[in-house]
Design a protein around this motif. Structure first.
Motif, short mmCIF file in Angstrom:
data_model
loop_
_atom_site.label_atom_id
_atom_site.label_comp_id
_atom_site.label_asym_id
_atom_site.label_seq_id
_atom_site.Cartn_x
_atom_site.Cartn_y
_atom_site.Cartn_z
N VAL A 323 -11.12 -25.96 -31.56
CA VAL A 323 -10.35 -24.82 -31.03
C VAL A 323 -9.67 -25.25 -29.73
N PRO A 324 -8.35 -25.05 -29.61
CA PRO A 324 -7.71 -25.36 -28.32
C PRO A 324 -8.28 -24.46 -27.22
N LEU A 325 -8.70 -25.08 -26.12
CA LEU A 325 -9.28 -24.30 -25.02
C LEU A 325 -8.26 -24.07 -23.91
N ALA A 326 -7.54 -25.12 -23.51
CA ALA A 326 -6.46 -24.95 -22.53
C ALA A 326 -5.19 -24.59 -23.31
N ILE A 327 -4.50 -23.54 -22.87
CA ILE A 327 -3.35 -23.01 -23.64
C ILE A 327 -2.04 -23.22 -22.86
N ASP A 328 -1.06 -23.83 -23.53
CA ASP A 328 0.25 -24.05 -22.91
C ASP A 328 1.17 -22.84 -23.06
N HIS A 329 1.10 -22.19 -24.21
CA HIS A 329 1.97 -21.02 -24.47
C HIS A 329 1.09 -19.84 -24.84
N SER A 330 1.06 -18.82 -24.00
CA SER A 330 0.30 -17.61 -24.30
C SER A 330 1.29 -16.51 -24.65
N ASN A 415 2.53 -31.18 -29.89
CA ASN A 415 1.13 -31.20 -29.46
C ASN A 415 0.79 -30.15 -28.41
N SER A 416 1.72 -29.25 -28.11
CA SER A 416 1.37 -28.18 -27.16
C SER A 416 0.43 -27.20 -27.85
N THR A 417 -0.34 -26.48 -27.03
CA THR A 417 -1.31 -25.53 -27.57
C THR A 417 -0.77 -24.12 -27.42
N VAL A 418 -1.04 -23.30 -28.43
CA VAL A 418 -0.41 -21.98 -28.51
C VAL A 418 -1.47 -20.93 -28.79
N GLN A 419 -1.39 -19.84 -28.05
CA GLN A 419 -2.17 -18.64 -28.40
C GLN A 419 -1.17 -17.52 -28.68
N VAL A 420 -1.31 -16.90 -29.83
CA VAL A 420 -0.48 -15.75 -30.16
C VAL A 420 -1.40 -14.55 -30.34
N VAL A 421 -1.18 -13.51 -29.54
CA VAL A 421 -1.85 -12.23 -29.79
C VAL A 421 -0.84 -11.38 -30.56
N ILE A 422 -1.19 -11.07 -31.81
CA ILE A 422 -0.30 -10.26 -32.66
C ILE A 422 -0.77 -8.82 -32.52
N GLN A 423 0.07 -8.00 -31.92
CA GLN A 423 -0.28 -6.63 -31.56
C GLN A 423 0.42 -5.66 -32.50
N GLY A 424 -0.37 -4.93 -33.29
CA GLY A 424 0.21 -3.89 -34.13
C GLY A 424 0.70 -2.74 -33.25
N SER A 476 -4.82 -2.13 -38.49
CA SER A 476 -4.00 -0.96 -38.17
C SER A 476 -4.32 -0.49 -36.76
N GLY A 477 -3.30 -0.34 -35.94
CA GLY A 477 -3.51 0.14 -34.57
C GLY A 477 -4.36 -0.81 -33.75
N GLY A 478 -4.23 -2.12 -34.01
CA GLY A 478 -5.04 -3.09 -33.28
C GLY A 478 -4.32 -4.41 -33.13
N TRP A 479 -5.07 -5.46 -32.80
CA TRP A 479 -4.50 -6.77 -32.52
C TRP A 479 -5.40 -7.88 -33.06
N THR A 480 -4.79 -9.05 -33.25
CA THR A 480 -5.50 -10.26 -33.66
C THR A 480 -5.01 -11.40 -32.78
N ALA A 481 -5.93 -12.25 -32.32
CA ALA A 481 -5.55 -13.41 -31.50
C ALA A 481 -5.80 -14.69 -32.29
N ILE A 482 -4.79 -15.57 -32.32
CA ILE A 482 -4.91 -16.85 -33.03
C ILE A 482 -4.55 -17.98 -32.07
N ARG A 483 -5.10 -19.17 -32.35
CA ARG A 483 -4.78 -20.35 -31.56
C ARG A 483 -4.51 -21.53 -32.49
N PHE A 484 -3.52 -22.35 -32.13
CA PHE A 484 -3.25 -23.57 -32.91
C PHE A 484 -2.61 -24.61 -32.01
N ARG A 485 -2.64 -25.85 -32.48
CA ARG A 485 -2.01 -26.96 -31.78
C ARG A 485 -0.74 -27.33 -32.54
N ALA A 486 0.38 -27.40 -31.85
CA ALA A 486 1.68 -27.63 -32.49
C ALA A 486 1.88 -29.13 -32.74
#
Length: 532
Positions: A323-330, A415-424, A476-486
């Motif tokens: 799991v990427p721990l340090a995040i370049d793009h939040s 190789n940058s690290t990315v966290q995306v919070v997908i907010q419904g 529904s009415g919530g969010w999910t957080a994902i992380r990946f390395r590009a």
């Protein structure tokens, strides 16, 4: 090893629900042919288009390391294969094993153009669970009595939602319904044996529950990622997701009902017809009664939540969770449905979908080609990484429900690290959105109801053994957080896998730059890449 397949796209008259219609198929088969390979094999699929529609195929969940030209989404990584033309998809299943799927990735042709991808481990490498006696592919889908292309075209013209499907299918068959007593699929089992079901949800718009009366299932893998095994009587699978589950035939001889039913916890119409099949023990008399079961309630949110909470990566020495721990793009991506003006539409407006209030407009040139050859005017790289205007995403909505249109990408260094919070959001109505990222698996590190709290919610993230996936539900009415390395150069689509929302524009793409040298760079395009 190199595995060669020939996929001929042809029309085929097919009868379901006591009515016959021509459908678009691969090799005249519905569901389409299964694609078998082993980890690290190269797969070469020659696709020949014999129908009047433009066609592309997507190998859903295949990472396509540096081979974006074979990913398949129309106008993203390629122009479509036009009638009478062909294209060779060529990719290597690097470090991947498990169940995935292939499907058409243009218009709504995937309603009938889909099949399973079965990637076995390398020879001599065991499963990290007891070897089953047998493996069975079970692919779930949706069926319309009407011509599906006509359904979506009518909806696009009117600006209204498309008509819902008429049935859910198990290996292509809905089972008997109130209006048609057709034969369903039968899964034959022997008492005492263990079966691994490779279950694929290839439905167009419906998240599905899967259940077998009288039997428990042990989940061992999702989206071609091994999971810590857990027992359940009900699986929850969104479109584009796969689940491998062990089934032990430990009941008395007889017939047991298999049910597939929809999940929808929003006030939105859904095809509520249950698809059925029969699990039949060897030696069961034809006249034996079937042991019945009840489907979960359509709005069983708690069931979906506990199922997703049960999924954890093995995080073993052999199958680590990096799991990427340090995040370049939040990034914070709000998603939902809006309304834009439309003079030719029924109500003078049309329903649209968005990410960060941008409704994605498909170009007429492939994005990957435009990037590779530096063709100007096709896309911009100014996709907003955060909502332009913050609001109470899951509460009272702004009165203006209009969106911006654009073909906007988000640029990532190699190789940058990315966290995306997908907010419904609650725009029009909050609803569940299964979201798929091309080109990568990602770690599902957290999710919750209401608005994401950037201070407190990350403290509860699972950074030890989160499940990795390629498609994830946003509640529904919530969010999910994902992380990946590009670490895969190319142009990679992120979109809702409910086809209705994709059509309406709920998508964007990441442009991942090349790294250093050829091993970190996109390969040149093949000579037969289709022209637009």
């Amino acid at each position: 090893m190199v595995r060669h397949y020939k996929f001929s796209v042809v029309m085929k008259n097919t009868t379901r629900l006591c009515a016959t219609k021509p459908i678009v198929t691969v090799n005249g088969r519905f569901p389409g042919p299964k694609l078998y390979a082993r980890e690290d094999d190269t797969v070469i699929v020659r696709v020949i288009n014999h129908v009047t529609y433009n066609v592309t195929l997507h190998w859903h969940g295949v990472k396509q390391l540096r081979t974006g030209w074979s990913d398949g989404p129309a106008y993203v990584t390629q122009c479509p294969i036009q009638p009478g033309q062909s294209y060779i998809y060529n990719f290597t299943l690097s470090g991947q094993r498990g169940t995935l799927l292939w499907h058409a990735h243009i218009s709504w042709l995937r309603a009938t153009m889909y099949g399973a991808i079965v990637i076995l481990p390398k020879r001599g490498v065991p499963y990290p669970f007891p070897k089953p006696d047998r493996e069975v592919v079970v692919i779930l889908g949706e069926w319309w009595k009407a011509d599906v292309e006509a359904v979506i075209n009518q909806a696009i013209q009117s600006g209204l939602p498309p008509n819902i499907s008429d049935a859910h299918t198990i290996n292509g068959h809905p089972g008997p319904t109130s209006t048609c007593s057709s034969q369903g699929y039968t899964l034959n089992v022997e008492s005492g044996k263990t079966y691994m079901l490779r279950i694929v949800n290839a439905a167009v718009n419906d998240e599905l529950f899967f259940k077998i009366s009288g039997h428990q299932l042990t989940v061992v893998e999702v989206d071609a990622i091994y999971a810590k095994p857990f027992k359940t009587d009900t699986l929850f699978i969104a479109p584009g997701q796969t689940t491998n589950a062990l089934l032990t035939a430990d009941q008395g001889a007889g017939k047991y009902l298999v049910v597939v039913s929809p999940f929808m916890d929003a006030p939105i119409p859904v095809d509520n017809i249950t698809g059925t099949a029969i699990l039949s023990y060897t030696g069961t008399l034809a006249a034996s009664p079937t042991v019945l079961t009840t489907s979960p309630s359509q709005n069983a949110t708690q069931l979906t939540s506990s199922f997703m909470d049960s999924l954890k990566s093995l995080n073993s020495k052999q199958y680590p969770a990096n799991v990427p721990l340090a995040i370049d793009h939040s990034l914070l991506f709000t998603i939902g449905v809006g309304v834009n003006p439309c003079s030719t539409c029924v109500n003078g407006s049309r329903l649209v979908s968005y990410i960060n209030n941008v409704t994605f407009v498909m170009p007429t040139t492939g994005l990957l080609e435009a990037h590779y050859y530096n063709i100007g005017g096709v896309f911009t790289v100014d996709f907003p990484g955060n909502p332009l205007i913050a609001f109470n995403y899951t509460g009272t909505q702004p009165s203006n429900m209009q969106t911006m249109n654009g073909t906007r990408l988000y640029r990532l260094a190699y190789n940058s690290t990315v966290q995306v919070v997908i907010q419904g959001t609650a725009m029009i109505s909050p609803e569940s959105h299964p979201t798929h990222l091309h080109g990568f698996d990602f770690y599902a590190v957290g999710r919750g109801l209401g608005n994401f709290d950037p201070v407190n919610d990350p403290k509860k993230f699972n950074l030890i053994d989160p499940i990795a996936r390629n498609t994830i539900g946003v509640p529904s009415g919530g969010w999910t957080a994902i992380r990946f390395r590009a670490d895969n150069p190319g142009v990679w689509l992120l979109h809702c896998h409910l086809e209705v929302h994709t059509t309406w524009g709920l998508k964007m793409a990441f442009l991942v730059e090349n790294g250093k040298g050829p091993n970190e760079s996109l390969v040149p395009p093949p000579s037969d890449l289709p022209k637009c």
